[in-house]
Design an enzyme around this catalytic site. Structure first.
Site, PDB file in Angstrom:
ATOM      1  N   HIS A 170       0.834  -1.192   0.000  1.00  0.00           N
ATOM      2  CA  HIS A 170       0.000   0.000   0.000  1.00  0.00           C
ATOM      3  C   HIS A 170       0.877   1.254   0.000  1.00  0.00           C
ATOM      4  CE1 HIS A 170      -2.980   2.747   2.186  1.00  0.00           C
ATOM      5  NE2 HIS A 170      -3.567   2.443   1.041  1.00  0.00           N
ATOM      6  N   HIS A 179      -0.750  10.335  -2.225  1.00  0.00           N
ATOM      7  CA  HIS A 179      -2.018   9.827  -1.692  1.00  0.00           C
ATOM      8  C   HIS A 179      -3.170  10.755  -2.043  1.00  0.00           C
ATOM      9  CE1 HIS A 179      -5.101   8.308   0.854  1.00  0.00           C
ATOM     10  NE2 HIS A 179      -4.961   9.207   1.806  1.00  0.00           N
TER      11      HIS A 179
END
Length: 339
Positions: free
Chosen positions: A7, A49
């Site tokens: 991730h 992100h």
């Protein structure tokens, strides 16, 4: 076998989306890496992100960019800071990455300032140079917001993949919380698997843009009928852990037996793969019965939690610590002792 997807790289060990995080994830044995894609003012897809970057870069320390600080509403959330779409790629190259959760992850924060911001092309090159095949699970962020701002994310992604020789690469998966951009990529005949991300609550931004308050909720898109319809368009869905483990009593989960997940069972029956996010070992992110001690930054009983997730039969897990997820996968595959 459940895939372990790093991730934002090994983001529990190094600042997310940094070259160091990606390299460490590969070293730790991940099956794929997940980057988030947002655009620059000149249409370059960078790996952050969010498009608001004050928490993940040193942009606030650059006096030359002080006047770029602004407030925007992105998918219903009002944010103040610095946004990638207000910078050229050349300008973003002057920034360095920072740990997003420094209080929880001081060891990662010790690497602040080490790495520059990267483009999608940079990560593709890292994957091409890897000693073994490593997949890409690229998340397209805020497609409707960026479309309205003049950044067609499907077109930009398709072009970047084509330029790097990845457009039809078998290692490619693309995911988004909006179906519209996934459909756009399919219409462009961009290769790879398409995965529809779903929040536990709320509605997709592209649905809200069309239907307003009458937009279908993510929850309604997990009915059996809706899953069957999604299977006609997409390879899979990706749901948060709270959705995957709904109804599972974490106090009763042992570390050997199978775990039944309604969404896994029903989505598989419809022909969809199922992915889940995000495995994190710190107490802050664990169910209360699996926390150990009062320090939220300390690790809890992550192995019991991680292995129970794998035992649902989920097809892939997103993990900040790929090494721990791989260890849990191995533990989950160990045979139950005989009776």
């Amino acid at each position: 076998m459940t895939l372990v997807i790093a991730h934002r790289g090994a983001s529990g060990h190094r600042p997310e989306h940094s070259r160091s995080a990606y390299a460490l994830a590969i070293d730790q044995g991940c099956d794929a890496i997940e980057p988030d894609l947002v655009p620059t003012r000149d249409g370059v897809l960078v790996l952050r992100h969010e498009n608001e970057i004050s928490g993940t870069t040193d942009v606030a320390d650059h006096a030359e960019f002080a006047d770029r600080r602004t407030t925007k509403t992105v998918d219903g959330h009002t944010l103040t800071g610095w946004f990638t779409e207000d910078f050229t790629w050349a300008e973003l190259q002057t920034l360095r990455t920072r740990e997003r959760l420094p209080e929880l992850r001081p060891a990662s924060a010790a690497h602040d300032g080490t790495d520059p911001v990267l483009r999608l092309e940079d990560l593709l090159a890292i994957l091409d140079d890897a000693p073994r095949p490593v997949g890409l699970v690229a998340e397209v962020k805020h497609a409707t917001f960026f479309e309205r701002a003049g950044f067609p994310m499907g077109e930009l992604l398709d072009g970047a993949l084509a330029a790097a020789g990845w457009r039809q690469d078998e290692r490619l998966t693309v995911e988004s919380f909006e179906k519209g951009v996934l459909r756009d990529l399919r219409a462009r005949r961009t290769g790879g698997r398409l995965v529809y991300l779903q929040e536990a609550r709320g509605s997709a931004a592209d649905e809200v843009a069309v239907h307003g308050s009458a937009a279908p909720s993510y929850a309604s898109e997990r009915s059996d009928e809706a899953l069957a319809a999604l299977a006609g368009e997409f390879h899979g869905i990706s749901v948060p852990l709270r959705t995957l483990m709904a109804g599972v009593d974490t106090r009763a989960v042992d570390d050997r037996g199978p775990v039944r997940s309604s969404i896994v069972d029903r989505a598989h029956a419809a022909g969809l793969a199922v992915f889940t996010w995000t495995l994190r070992p710190e107490n802050r992110f664990l169910p209360a019965p699996l926390r150990r001690g009062g320090d939220l930054a300390a690790d809890g009983d992550w192995e019991r939690w991680f292995t129970s997730i794998v035992r649902t039969g989920v097809d892939g897990v997103f993990a900040d610590h790929p090494d721990l997820a791989i260890a849990a996968r191995s533990a989950a595959s160990e045979p139950t002792s005989g009776t």
